[in-house]
Design a protein around this motif. Structure first.
Motif, mmCIF file in Angstrom:
data_model
loop_
_atom_site.group_PDB
_atom_site.id
_atom_site.type_symbol
_atom_site.label_atom_id
_atom_site.label_comp_id
_atom_site.label_asym_id
_atom_site.label_seq_id
_atom_site.Cartn_x
_atom_site.Cartn_y
_atom_site.Cartn_z
ATOM 1 N N GLU A 31 0.759 -1.181 0.085
ATOM 2 C CA GLU A 31 0.104 0.006 0.112
ATOM 3 C C GLU A 31 0.802 1.322 0.207
ATOM 4 O OE1 GLU A 31 -3.355 0.260 -0.321
ATOM 5 O OE2 GLU A 31 -3.584 -1.800 -0.491
ATOM 6 N N GLN A 32 1.693 1.265 -1.288
ATOM 7 C CA GLN A 32 2.698 2.487 -1.074
ATOM 8 C C GLN A 32 2.245 3.760 -1.345
ATOM 9 O OE1 GLN A 32 3.091 -0.539 -2.396
ATOM 10 N NE2 GLN A 32 5.064 -1.156 -1.603
ATOM 11 N N GLU A 33 0.836 3.875 -1.897
ATOM 12 C CA GLU A 33 0.245 5.078 -2.060
ATOM 13 C C GLU A 33 -0.386 5.609 -0.662
ATOM 14 O OE1 GLU A 33 -0.317 2.581 -5.853
ATOM 15 O OE2 GLU A 33 -0.628 2.383 -3.552
ATOM 16 N N ALA A 34 -0.962 4.695 0.306
ATOM 17 C CA ALA A 34 -1.501 5.315 1.422
ATOM 18 C C ALA A 34 -0.165 5.708 2.354
ATOM 19 C CB ALA A 34 -2.147 3.954 2.224
ATOM 20 N N GLY A 35 0.993 4.790 1.997
ATOM 21 C CA GLY A 35 2.062 4.971 3.034
ATOM 22 C C GLY A 35 2.559 6.265 2.500
ATOM 23 N N GLY A 66 2.226 7.127 -8.535
ATOM 24 C CA GLY A 66 1.145 7.830 -9.220
ATOM 25 C C GLY A 66 0.348 8.814 -8.103
ATOM 26 N N GLU A 67 1.286 9.097 -7.221
ATOM 27 C CA GLU A 67 0.748 10.124 -6.284
ATOM 28 C C GLU A 67 1.093 11.709 -6.483
ATOM 29 O OE1 GLU A 67 -1.666 9.363 -3.923
ATOM 30 O OE2 GLU A 67 -2.084 7.641 -5.236
ATOM 31 N N ARG A 68 2.051 11.845 -7.488
ATOM 32 C CA ARG A 68 2.549 13.384 -7.582
ATOM 33 C C ARG A 68 1.506 14.245 -7.636
ATOM 34 N NH1 ARG A 68 2.781 16.437 -11.458
ATOM 35 N NH2 ARG A 68 2.166 15.007 -13.335
ATOM 36 N N GLU A 69 0.325 14.184 -8.593
ATOM 37 C CA GLU A 69 -0.346 15.287 -8.409
ATOM 38 C C GLU A 69 -1.179 15.288 -7.030
ATOM 39 O OE1 GLU A 69 -3.179 15.117 -11.650
ATOM 40 O OE2 GLU A 69 -1.578 15.915 -13.156
ATOM 41 N N ALA A 70 -1.555 14.440 -6.477
ATOM 42 C CA ALA A 70 -2.127 14.646 -5.100
ATOM 43 C C ALA A 70 -1.423 15.048 -4.021
ATOM 44 C CB ALA A 70 -2.644 13.278 -4.689
ATOM 45 N N LEU A 71 -0.084 14.701 -3.941
ATOM 46 C CA LEU A 71 0.820 14.881 -2.995
ATOM 47 C C LEU A 71 1.840 16.148 -3.139
ATOM 48 C CD1 LEU A 71 1.756 11.352 -1.644
ATOM 49 C CD2 LEU A 71 0.168 12.848 -0.623
ATOM 50 N N THR A 72 2.126 16.733 -4.389
ATOM 51 C CA THR A 72 3.047 17.658 -4.656
ATOM 52 C C THR A 72 2.735 19.058 -3.788
ATOM 53 O OG1 THR A 72 3.844 16.848 -6.782
ATOM 54 C CG2 THR A 72 4.153 19.223 -6.359
ATOM 55 N N PRO A 73 1.474 19.206 -3.775
ATOM 56 C CA PRO A 73 1.289 20.828 -2.843
ATOM 57 C C PRO A 73 1.694 20.513 -1.427
ATOM 58 C CG PRO A 73 -0.706 20.227 -4.265
ATOM 59 C CD PRO A 73 -0.024 19.038 -4.288
ATOM 60 N N GLN A 74 1.412 19.039 -0.652
ATOM 61 C CA GLN A 74 1.946 19.102 0.649
ATOM 62 C C GLN A 74 3.436 18.940 0.561
ATOM 63 O OE1 GLN A 74 -0.613 17.300 -0.833
ATOM 64 N NE2 GLN A 74 -2.318 17.867 0.218
ATOM 65 N N ILE A 75 4.072 18.224 -0.528
ATOM 66 C CA ILE A 75 5.370 18.101 -0.428
ATOM 67 C C ILE A 75 6.101 19.228 -0.397
ATOM 68 C CG2 ILE A 75 7.206 17.082 -1.477
ATOM 69 C CD1 ILE A 75 5.586 14.606 -2.585
ATOM 70 N N LEU A 76 5.726 20.226 -1.228
ATOM 71 C CA LEU A 76 6.296 21.541 -1.381
ATOM 72 C C LEU A 76 5.872 22.401 -0.147
ATOM 73 C CD1 LEU A 76 5.014 22.604 -5.084
ATOM 74 C CD2 LEU A 76 7.473 22.108 -3.984
ATOM 75 N N GLN A 77 5.157 22.119 0.744
ATOM 76 C CA GLN A 77 5.040 22.659 2.091
ATOM 77 C C GLN A 77 5.875 22.077 3.196
ATOM 78 O OE1 GLN A 77 0.890 22.481 3.354
ATOM 79 N NE2 GLN A 77 0.194 23.125 1.454
ATOM 80 N N LEU A 137 -1.642 19.135 -19.543
ATOM 81 C CA LEU A 137 -0.766 17.893 -19.953
ATOM 82 C C LEU A 137 -1.213 16.659 -19.404
ATOM 83 C CD1 LEU A 137 2.457 19.987 -18.859
ATOM 84 C CD2 LEU A 137 1.495 19.630 -20.983
ATOM 85 N N SER A 138 -0.644 15.532 -20.093
ATOM 86 C CA SER A 138 -1.135 14.342 -19.482
ATOM 87 C C SER A 138 -0.734 14.146 -18.157
ATOM 88 C CB SER A 138 -0.410 13.187 -20.418
ATOM 89 O OG SER A 138 1.159 13.462 -20.276
ATOM 90 N N TYR A 139 -1.622 13.221 -17.438
ATOM 91 C CA TYR A 139 -1.171 12.870 -16.003
ATOM 92 C C TYR A 139 -0.011 12.301 -15.691
ATOM 93 C CZ TYR A 139 -2.010 10.443 -11.778
ATOM 94 O OH TYR A 139 -2.115 9.949 -10.457
ATOM 95 N N LEU A 140 0.241 11.516 -16.637
ATOM 96 C CA LEU A 140 1.406 10.722 -16.555
ATOM 97 C C LEU A 140 2.843 11.058 -17.490
ATOM 98 C CD1 LEU A 140 0.169 6.863 -16.142
ATOM 99 C CD2 LEU A 140 0.959 8.334 -14.279
ATOM 100 N N ALA A 141 3.742 11.136 -17.002
ATOM 101 C CA ALA A 141 5.104 11.455 -17.833
ATOM 102 C C ALA A 141 5.283 10.265 -18.791
ATOM 103 C CB ALA A 141 6.242 11.887 -17.051
ATOM 104 N N ARG A 142 5.713 10.829 -20.013
ATOM 105 C CA ARG A 142 6.150 9.964 -21.146
ATOM 106 C C ARG A 142 7.349 9.252 -21.045
ATOM 107 N NH1 ARG A 142 1.831 10.044 -25.308
ATOM 108 N NH2 ARG A 142 0.072 10.463 -23.827
ATOM 109 N N HIS A 143 8.149 10.293 -20.596
ATOM 110 C CA HIS A 143 9.752 9.973 -20.389
ATOM 111 C C HIS A 143 9.961 11.043 -19.279
ATOM 112 C CE1 HIS A 143 10.357 7.788 -24.312
ATOM 113 N NE2 HIS A 143 9.537 8.732 -24.705
#
Length: 178
Positions: A31-35, A66-77, A137-143
């Motif tokens: 459960e890495q996403e929850a972790g 797959g949690e970048r969009e959800a967690l980036t605002p908090q990571i930046l804080q 922009l697409s949700y997932l990076a292509r490269h």
């Protein structure tokens, strides 16, 4: 134990023992996403000071799971301690490199988004995204792409499932130089 598990446990150790164990347990049960959510909320809740490099490492894990969009605002804080480290998360500076048509065939039509920079040499790790029909922009990076400091030349190109390898290569870029 894989390198990812070692990194995960090292990051979990930033938290008080009970919360650290919850984060470790999430890894153990898949459960890495929850972790990641527990890790970031724990760092914020306990006002744990972290280095810029740790913040960048957490961002890479969030991207990988797959949690970048959800967690980036908090990571930046997350509060950063002391002097800048060798890696710096530059997510959210709103800059992009316009469609990378001439940079590499694999990147034709993709938009490069600056993500993490090496403060020693200036190389930049970018995510390459497609532009969706509605303009976002697409949700997932292509490269993933490592560029020169001026962002004009591609030094290394990584496939979509190699965010960690791209980050490791950026970290090694200066340490491997003569």
């Amino acid at each position: 134990m894989t390198d990812d598990a070692v990194i995960w446990n090292r990051l979990a150790a930033l938290l008080p023992e009970a919360e650290a164990q919850e984060v470790k347990d999430c890894w153990d049960i898949g459960e890495q996403e929850a972790g990641l959510g527990l890790l970031v909320s724990g760092i914020l809740g306990h006002k744990v000071l972290i280095s810029e490099t740790v913040r960048a490492q957490i961002a890479v894990l969030a991207e990988t799971w797959g949690e970048r969009e959800a967690l980036t605002p908090q990571i930046l804080q997350c509060r950063v301690e002391g002097a800048p480290g060798p890696m710096k998360l530059i997510e959210g500076d709103e800059s992009t490199v316009p469609e990378a048509i001439d940079m590499a065939e694999d990147l034709a039509g993709l938009v490069l988004v600056p993500w993490i920079t090496c403060t020693r040499c200036g190389q930049v790790l970018m995510r390459a995204h497609a532009r969706e029909s509605w303009g976002d922009l697409s949700y997932l990076a292509r490269h993933y792409v490592i560029t020169t400091p001026n962002r004009a030349t591609i030094l290394r190109l990584f496939p979509a499932d190699n965010a960690s390898a791209a980050f490791d290569a950026l970290q090694r870029a200066c340490s491997d130089a003569p």
